[in-house]
Motif scaffolding. Structure first.
Motif, mmCIF file in Angstrom:
data_model
loop_
_atom_site.group_PDB
_atom_site.id
_atom_site.type_symbol
_atom_site.label_atom_id
_atom_site.label_comp_id
_atom_site.label_asym_id
_atom_site.label_seq_id
_atom_site.Cartn_x
_atom_site.Cartn_y
_atom_site.Cartn_z
ATOM 1 N N ASP A 192 -9.464 51.613 92.673
ATOM 2 C CA ASP A 192 -9.479 50.676 91.548
ATOM 3 C C ASP A 192 -8.406 50.936 90.508
ATOM 4 O OD1 ASP A 192 -11.575 49.625 92.843
ATOM 5 O OD2 ASP A 192 -13.079 49.989 91.284
ATOM 6 N N LEU A 193 -8.207 52.212 90.185
ATOM 7 C CA LEU A 193 -7.272 52.558 89.128
ATOM 8 C C LEU A 193 -5.876 52.021 89.446
ATOM 9 C CD1 LEU A 193 -7.856 54.128 86.544
ATOM 10 C CD2 LEU A 193 -7.167 56.211 87.719
ATOM 11 N N VAL A 194 -5.443 52.330 90.675
ATOM 12 C CA VAL A 194 -4.106 51.904 91.105
ATOM 13 C C VAL A 194 -4.032 50.386 91.232
ATOM 14 C CG1 VAL A 194 -2.470 51.970 93.029
ATOM 15 C CG2 VAL A 194 -3.577 54.081 92.244
ATOM 16 N N ARG A 195 -5.070 49.792 91.803
ATOM 17 C CA ARG A 195 -5.071 48.338 91.978
ATOM 18 C C ARG A 195 -5.108 47.633 90.631
ATOM 19 N NH1 ARG A 195 -5.965 46.481 97.155
ATOM 20 N NH2 ARG A 195 -7.276 44.691 96.663
ATOM 21 N N ALA A 196 -5.860 48.181 89.703
ATOM 22 C CA ALA A 196 -5.927 47.579 88.362
ATOM 23 C C ALA A 196 -4.557 47.616 87.706
ATOM 24 C CB ALA A 196 -6.956 48.316 87.508
ATOM 25 N N VAL A 197 -3.893 48.756 87.782
ATOM 26 C CA VAL A 197 -2.566 48.885 87.168
ATOM 27 C C VAL A 197 -1.595 47.901 87.821
ATOM 28 C CG1 VAL A 197 -0.557 50.399 86.893
ATOM 29 C CG2 VAL A 197 -2.866 51.267 86.405
ATOM 30 N N ASN A 198 -1.628 47.817 89.160
ATOM 31 C CA ASN A 198 -0.720 46.905 89.856
ATOM 32 C C ASN A 198 -1.035 45.440 89.549
ATOM 33 O OD1 ASN A 198 1.014 48.737 91.155
ATOM 34 N ND2 ASN A 198 -0.555 49.179 92.695
ATOM 35 N N ALA A 199 -2.326 45.104 89.470
ATOM 36 C CA ALA A 199 -2.708 43.719 89.165
ATOM 37 C C ALA A 199 -2.200 43.332 87.779
ATOM 38 C CB ALA A 199 -4.224 43.565 89.227
ATOM 39 N N VAL A 200 -2.447 44.202 86.809
ATOM 40 C CA VAL A 200 -2.047 43.910 85.430
ATOM 41 C C VAL A 200 -0.525 43.890 85.297
ATOM 42 C CG1 VAL A 200 -2.091 44.824 83.078
ATOM 43 C CG2 VAL A 200 -4.215 44.645 84.390
ATOM 44 N N ALA A 201 0.134 44.813 85.982
ATOM 45 C CA ALA A 201 1.601 44.845 85.935
ATOM 46 C C ALA A 201 2.192 43.569 86.524
ATOM 47 C CB ALA A 201 2.118 46.069 86.681
ATOM 48 N N PRO A 223 -8.415 66.275 78.466
ATOM 49 C CA PRO A 223 -7.229 66.736 79.212
ATOM 50 C C PRO A 223 -7.444 66.737 80.719
ATOM 51 C CG PRO A 223 -7.871 68.337 77.523
ATOM 52 C CD PRO A 223 -8.914 67.274 77.523
ATOM 53 N N ARG A 224 -8.663 67.097 81.165
ATOM 54 C CA ARG A 224 -8.893 67.159 82.614
ATOM 55 C C ARG A 224 -8.912 65.765 83.225
ATOM 56 N NH1 ARG A 224 -13.881 70.938 83.272
ATOM 57 N NH2 ARG A 224 -14.099 69.748 85.194
ATOM 58 N N ASP A 225 -9.544 64.819 82.515
ATOM 59 C CA ASP A 225 -9.546 63.441 83.005
ATOM 60 C C ASP A 225 -8.134 62.859 83.007
ATOM 61 O OD1 ASP A 225 -12.202 63.585 83.383
ATOM 62 O OD2 ASP A 225 -12.782 62.334 81.674
ATOM 63 N N ARG A 226 -7.382 63.206 81.951
ATOM 64 C CA ARG A 226 -5.985 62.740 81.883
ATOM 65 C C ARG A 226 -5.224 63.187 83.126
ATOM 66 N NH1 ARG A 226 -5.833 64.192 76.208
ATOM 67 N NH2 ARG A 226 -4.660 66.092 76.590
ATOM 68 N N ALA A 227 -5.399 64.456 83.456
ATOM 69 C CA ALA A 227 -4.689 65.015 84.623
ATOM 70 C C ALA A 227 -5.145 64.328 85.913
ATOM 71 C CB ALA A 227 -4.926 66.519 84.703
ATOM 72 N N ALA A 228 -6.454 64.064 86.004
ATOM 73 C CA ALA A 228 -6.987 63.441 87.220
ATOM 74 C C ALA A 228 -6.448 62.016 87.374
ATOM 75 C CB ALA A 228 -8.512 63.421 87.174
ATOM 76 N N ILE A 229 -6.426 61.282 86.271
ATOM 77 C CA ILE A 229 -5.917 59.901 86.315
ATOM 78 C C ILE A 229 -4.448 59.905 86.707
ATOM 79 C CG2 ILE A 229 -5.369 57.874 84.901
ATOM 80 C CD1 ILE A 229 -7.922 58.520 83.276
ATOM 81 N N ARG A 230 -3.715 60.836 86.070
ATOM 82 C CA ARG A 230 -2.284 60.937 86.371
ATOM 83 C C ARG A 230 -2.060 61.213 87.859
ATOM 84 N NH1 ARG A 230 1.795 64.362 82.980
ATOM 85 N NH2 ARG A 230 3.667 63.517 83.888
ATOM 86 N N ALA A 231 -2.827 62.184 88.375
ATOM 87 C CA ALA A 231 -2.667 62.571 89.785
ATOM 88 C C ALA A 231 -2.919 61.370 90.693
ATOM 89 C CB ALA A 231 -3.627 63.708 90.116
ATOM 90 N N GLU A 232 -3.953 60.609 90.369
ATOM 91 C CA GLU A 232 -4.295 59.482 91.219
ATOM 92 C C GLU A 232 -3.206 58.408 91.200
ATOM 93 O OE1 GLU A 232 -8.408 58.533 90.990
ATOM 94 O OE2 GLU A 232 -7.993 56.472 91.639
#
Lengths: 176, 221
Positions: free
Chosen positions: A129-138, A33-42
């Motif tokens: 990376d997280l945001v760039r990965a999502v944008n690249a894949v999208a 749950p904590r990682d989920r929240a952190a990923i979401r926040a980012e």
């Protein structure tokens, strides 16, 4: 400037989440749950991504993906679905990026046999990376963390001529 | 310190890369080359940790020399060309990373050089997507081939040939005459004919061509 060049500048902009029409929606599937929240926040902090679902449960993940049709699903590979293939199920409705601890080359290459567009390896994920990965894949491209890139480039080198049967060479081609 | 060699035919690109790398404390640009052939000579002499390699260059292009370069240095391709064949070709021949101009911000270049110097890899989004799909297609093809080979093995077992008959059948399949088969297996031609007779019966074949066809998985009548 030739049009292709301009196209590529757009890719660089896309990766940073510059305006690109409809917002990219994301489903987060992660056991902690904590990682989920952190990923979401980012992702949310990037301003251009909408997190439409967050869960740690595999069945709920499949249900959410089917209902919400997120552009991208971020899937931690510890969330498993015995008997069914969770990646396949999610990939029916969205583009999948897998988050993993796997660093062994074989493990990473095997993981990428599933219909995923990206692989982020814990310990090699830097803030953007997280945001760039999502944008690249999208935007129809892919994303690999450095250790995953090392694994696939190794597999490419090994694939001349045929990788899966190292001891066998090409003898099976000699079948009459 | 990471020693870097810059290979690009455009002096402006080389200058920009040199200037940018020089701004990082851990980067040391040890040389530049305007074409593939010079790059190989320089890499051989200086053994830089990382070589930034363009593709389209006079004398010898990147793809031509990447394998040779990879013997002396870790190659990070840096080009504006993002064709699938080129990406796959560079990686198959030993490149450790592939960056496409316009797909990355300057800090990413440093990360890529550091990653490759440390034995990791680096693929920009297009490189990642091409590589993932090439490997996946290849695995699917191999599974298909393996399953076909498996089916053929089962089919052949189903005919119930003796091991001697299999020997005869294999030579027949590659086009040997009875006389040649006899010589190879140290049999008389009459014995070979006998074996063929049994083989034809087991394969429900009336002649050699039909037998070969059935042995190869064909449905010949």
């Amino acid at each position: 400037m030739p049009p292709r060049q301009r196209g590529r500048e757009c890719v660089a902009e896309l990766l940073d989440g510059h305006p690109s029409g409809t917002p990219t929606t994301v489903l987060i599937v992660h056991p902690d749950p904590r990682d989920r929240a952190a990923i979401r926040a980012e992702l949310v902090a990037s301003g251009r991504l909408r997190v439409v679902g967050v869960t740690g449960d595999r069945d709920e993940a499949v249900a959410l993906a089917g209902r919400l049709r997120p552009t991208v699903s971020l899937l931690d590979d510890r969330v498993r679905a015995p008997g069914t293939d969770l990646v396949e199920a999610l990939a029916r409705w969205s583009l999948v990026i897998v988050l993993t601890d796997a660093t062994e080359r074989d493990a990473v290459v095997t993981l990428l046999q599933a219909p995923v567009q990206g692989c982020l390896v814990y310990g090699h994920i830097e803030p953007p990376d997280l945001v760039r990965a999502v944008n690249a894949v999208a935007s129809g491209l892919g994303w690999l963390s450095p250790s995953a890139a090392a694994a696939v480039t190794w597999a490419m080198r090994a694939s001349t001529p045929r990788p899966a049967h190292p001891g066998r060479g090409s003898s099976h081609l000699d079948l009459p | 310190m990471t020693d870097v060699l810059i290979v690009d035919d455009n002096p402006i690109v080389r200058g920009a890369l040199r200037g940018y790398l020089a701004s990082a404390d851990d980067m040391n640009v040890v040389g530049e080359a305007p074409d593939g052939r010079t790059a190989v000579t320089v890499a051989q002499r200086l053994r830089p940790d990382v070589t930034l390699l363009d593709h389209r260059m006079p004398v010898a292009d990147g793809l031509t020399v990447v394998a040779q370069l990879a013997e002396h240095t870790s190659v990070l391709v840096l080009t504006s060309d993002a064709a699938e064949d080129l990406i796959a070709g560079m990686l198959r021949r030993g490149a450790r990373g592939y960056l496409v101009h316009g797909e990355f911000e300057p800090p990413e270049l440093l990360r890529a050089v550091r990653a490759v110097a440390a034995g990791q890899g680096w693929l920009s989004p297009r490189g990642a997507s091409v590589t993932i799909s090439v490997l996946r297609d290849q695995a699917a093809r191999e599974r298909e081939e393996a399953s076909q080979a498996d089916q053929l093995r089962q089919l052949r077992q189903g005919f119930g040939l003796t091991s001697r008959e299999r020997d005869v059948m294999e030579l027949l399949t590659v086009g040997h005459s009875n006389a040649a088969i006899a010589r190879r297996l140290l049999l008389t031609e009459k014995t070979v004919k006998n074996h063929l007779h049994h083989i034809f019966t087991k394969l429900h074949a009336t002649n050699r061509t039909e037998a070969v066809l059935r042995w190869s998985g064909g449905q010949g009548q």
